[in-house]
Design a protein around this motif. Structure first.
Motif, mmCIF file in Angstrom:
data_model
loop_
_atom_site.group_PDB
_atom_site.id
_atom_site.type_symbol
_atom_site.label_atom_id
_atom_site.label_comp_id
_atom_site.label_asym_id
_atom_site.label_seq_id
_atom_site.Cartn_x
_atom_site.Cartn_y
_atom_site.Cartn_z
ATOM 1 N N ALA A 192 16.221 -0.196 -4.199
ATOM 2 C CA ALA A 192 15.764 0.575 -3.029
ATOM 3 C C ALA A 192 14.284 0.930 -3.186
ATOM 4 C CB ALA A 192 16.616 1.826 -2.864
ATOM 5 N N GLU A 193 13.886 1.307 -4.393
ATOM 6 C CA GLU A 193 12.479 1.661 -4.626
ATOM 7 C C GLU A 193 11.576 0.442 -4.452
ATOM 8 O OE1 GLU A 193 13.435 5.368 -7.644
ATOM 9 O OE2 GLU A 193 12.835 3.432 -8.482
ATOM 10 N N ALA A 194 11.999 -0.682 -5.021
ATOM 11 C CA ALA A 194 11.208 -1.912 -4.891
ATOM 12 C C ALA A 194 11.141 -2.344 -3.425
ATOM 13 C CB ALA A 194 11.823 -3.020 -5.749
ATOM 14 N N PHE A 195 12.237 -2.159 -2.714
ATOM 15 C CA PHE A 195 12.329 -2.550 -1.298
ATOM 16 C C PHE A 195 11.287 -1.797 -0.470
ATOM 17 C CE2 PHE A 195 15.405 -2.700 2.559
ATOM 18 C CZ PHE A 195 14.800 -3.859 3.025
ATOM 19 N N ASP A 196 11.189 -0.485 -0.685
ATOM 20 C CA ASP A 196 10.183 0.310 0.051
ATOM 21 C C ASP A 196 8.786 -0.274 -0.156
ATOM 22 O OD1 ASP A 196 11.793 2.081 1.344
ATOM 23 O OD2 ASP A 196 11.217 3.854 0.183
ATOM 24 N N LYS A 197 8.480 -0.651 -1.393
ATOM 25 C CA LYS A 197 7.135 -1.195 -1.687
ATOM 26 C C LYS A 197 6.934 -2.544 -0.999
ATOM 27 C CE LYS A 197 6.214 1.221 -5.979
ATOM 28 N NZ LYS A 197 7.396 1.354 -6.889
ATOM 29 N N ILE A 198 7.977 -3.378 -1.038
ATOM 30 C CA ILE A 198 7.887 -4.705 -0.399
ATOM 31 C C ILE A 198 7.644 -4.549 1.104
ATOM 32 C CG2 ILE A 198 9.309 -6.702 0.284
ATOM 33 C CD1 ILE A 198 10.699 -6.394 -2.512
ATOM 34 N N MET A 199 8.377 -3.629 1.714
ATOM 35 C CA MET A 199 8.250 -3.415 3.160
ATOM 36 C C MET A 199 6.860 -2.871 3.483
ATOM 37 S SD MET A 199 11.099 -4.355 4.580
ATOM 38 C CE MET A 199 11.704 -3.514 6.034
ATOM 39 N N GLU A 200 6.430 -1.893 2.708
ATOM 40 C CA GLU A 200 5.118 -1.272 2.936
ATOM 41 C C GLU A 200 3.990 -2.294 2.909
ATOM 42 O OE1 GLU A 200 5.910 2.840 0.869
ATOM 43 O OE2 GLU A 200 3.907 2.079 0.360
ATOM 44 N N ARG A 201 4.120 -3.228 1.984
ATOM 45 C CA ARG A 201 3.102 -4.268 1.826
ATOM 46 C C ARG A 201 2.869 -5.021 3.128
ATOM 47 N NH1 ARG A 201 4.726 -6.535 -3.619
ATOM 48 N NH2 ARG A 201 6.039 -7.929 -2.445
ATOM 49 N N ASP A 202 3.949 -5.177 3.929
ATOM 50 C CA ASP A 202 3.826 -5.886 5.209
ATOM 51 C C ASP A 202 3.747 -4.925 6.389
ATOM 52 O OD1 ASP A 202 3.688 -8.728 4.757
ATOM 53 O OD2 ASP A 202 5.679 -8.563 3.869
ATOM 54 N N GLY A 203 3.478 -3.644 6.091
ATOM 55 C CA GLY A 203 3.393 -2.650 7.165
ATOM 56 C C GLY A 203 4.737 -2.371 7.816
ATOM 57 N N LEU A 204 5.811 -2.566 7.084
ATOM 58 C CA LEU A 204 7.167 -2.376 7.629
ATOM 59 C C LEU A 204 7.839 -1.188 6.957
ATOM 60 C CD1 LEU A 204 8.297 -6.112 7.388
ATOM 61 C CD2 LEU A 204 7.380 -4.950 9.394
ATOM 62 N N LYS A 205 8.987 -0.795 7.529
ATOM 63 C CA LYS A 205 9.785 0.237 6.881
ATOM 64 C C LYS A 205 11.253 0.074 7.266
ATOM 65 C CE LYS A 205 9.090 3.654 10.566
ATOM 66 N NZ LYS A 205 10.231 3.308 11.364
ATOM 67 N N VAL A 206 12.121 0.635 6.442
ATOM 68 C CA VAL A 206 13.533 0.716 6.810
ATOM 69 C C VAL A 206 13.663 1.830 7.835
ATOM 70 C CG1 VAL A 206 15.825 1.380 5.974
ATOM 71 C CG2 VAL A 206 14.368 -0.113 4.568
ATOM 72 N N ASP A 207 14.348 1.556 8.957
ATOM 73 C CA ASP A 207 14.528 2.589 9.978
ATOM 74 C C ASP A 207 15.761 3.432 9.719
ATOM 75 O OD1 ASP A 207 12.373 1.982 11.993
ATOM 76 O OD2 ASP A 207 13.279 0.010 11.731
ATOM 77 N N VAL A 208 16.823 2.766 9.294
ATOM 78 C CA VAL A 208 18.079 3.505 9.143
ATOM 79 C C VAL A 208 18.991 2.809 8.134
ATOM 80 C CG1 VAL A 208 19.262 2.299 11.058
ATOM 81 C CG2 VAL A 208 19.941 4.636 10.490
ATOM 82 N N MET A 209 19.751 3.613 7.394
ATOM 83 C CA MET A 209 20.864 3.074 6.612
ATOM 84 C C MET A 209 22.144 3.501 7.300
ATOM 85 S SD MET A 209 22.425 4.025 2.888
ATOM 86 C CE MET A 209 21.900 2.700 1.817
ATOM 87 N N LEU A 210 22.952 2.519 7.674
ATOM 88 C CA LEU A 210 24.249 2.806 8.288
ATOM 89 C C LEU A 210 25.326 2.500 7.261
ATOM 90 C CD1 LEU A 210 23.597 0.987 11.696
ATOM 91 C CD2 LEU A 210 23.496 3.454 11.257
ATOM 92 N N GLU A 211 26.081 3.524 6.870
ATOM 93 C CA GLU A 211 27.163 3.282 5.902
ATOM 94 C C GLU A 211 28.501 3.195 6.610
ATOM 95 O OE1 GLU A 211 27.844 6.028 2.629
ATOM 96 O OE2 GLU A 211 29.528 4.805 1.949
#
Ligand code: AMP
Length: 191
Positions: free
Chosen positions: A94-113
């Motif tokens: 999850a931490e690595a994912f945030d960085k990967i997304m940020e690099r492309d100016g993106l973000k996770v909007d929602v987690m649906l469980e």
């Protein structure tokens, strides 16, 4: 652009619902489990290195899975959005994912469980094992190990998104259409 993390234990219905969400919202969909199974089937070096983990019901190493997602995000940063199914499965992912997304100016909007009790998950996976052809569905010991791994390593990832105010619980019991409607209502309310 909507980036949705579809979360829940093995057998919670992520794959089924992802296919329907993809259709309705014109999203791309990545299932790390499917990517890994395809790599194994094609006998690539990556697939060979992951085969033993999958067959035991354990998680593949974070670094390998994070690489798969980084490649995917790089090539899908310009679209209506993405459904991430089966990823992230550890806090490190999850931490690595945030960085990967940020690099492309993106973000996770929602987690649906998709919330489904453990005994129901086991019942569904045993049934799925009779038809899916998936080696990790065929053996009840492996199924129970996948759920134990989920409880020990993956369930905590919800806390990561709760802390960011992005977590929504969805009742995962009901018909496919009922659960789909609940997911759509949650997605429609995030805009
Ligand atoms: P799934 O199709 O999501 O149930 O995934 C099947 C198997 O692939 C899991 O039991 C893991 O061995 C592996 N896998 C899938 N996604 C991940 C991930 N994000 N991290 C580590 N292992 C994964």
């Amino acid at each position: 652009m909507k980036n949705i993390v579809l979360f829940g234990g093995p057998g919670a219905g992520k794959g089924t619902q992802a296919a329907k969400l993809k259709e309705k919202y014109s999203l791309n969909h990545i299932s790390t489990g499917e990517v890994i199974r395809a790599e194994i089937a094609a006998e690539t070096p990556l697939g060979k290195s992951m085969k033993d983990y999958i067959s035991r019901g354990e998680l593949a190493p974070d670094a390998l899975v994070i690489d798969i997602i980084a490649d995917y995000v790089k090539s899908h940063s310009d679209c209506a959005g993405n459904i991430f199914d089966g990823f992230p499965r550890t806090t490190a992912q999850a931490e690595a994912f945030d960085k990967i997304m940020e690099r492309d100016g993106l973000k996770v909007d929602v987690m649906l469980e998709l919330v489904v009790p453990e005994e129901e998950l086991i019942k569904r996976l045993v049934l799925r094992g009779e038809v899916s052809g998936r080696a990790d569905d065929a053996n009840e010991g492996v199924i129970r190990n996948r759920i134990a791994v989920y409880n020990a390593q993956t369930a905590v990832v919800a806390e990561f998104y709760k802390a960011q105010g992005k977590y929504v619980a969805i009742d995962g019991i009901g018909t496919i259409d009922e659960i789909f409607d609940r997911l759509c209502a949650a997605i429609d309310s995030i805009e």
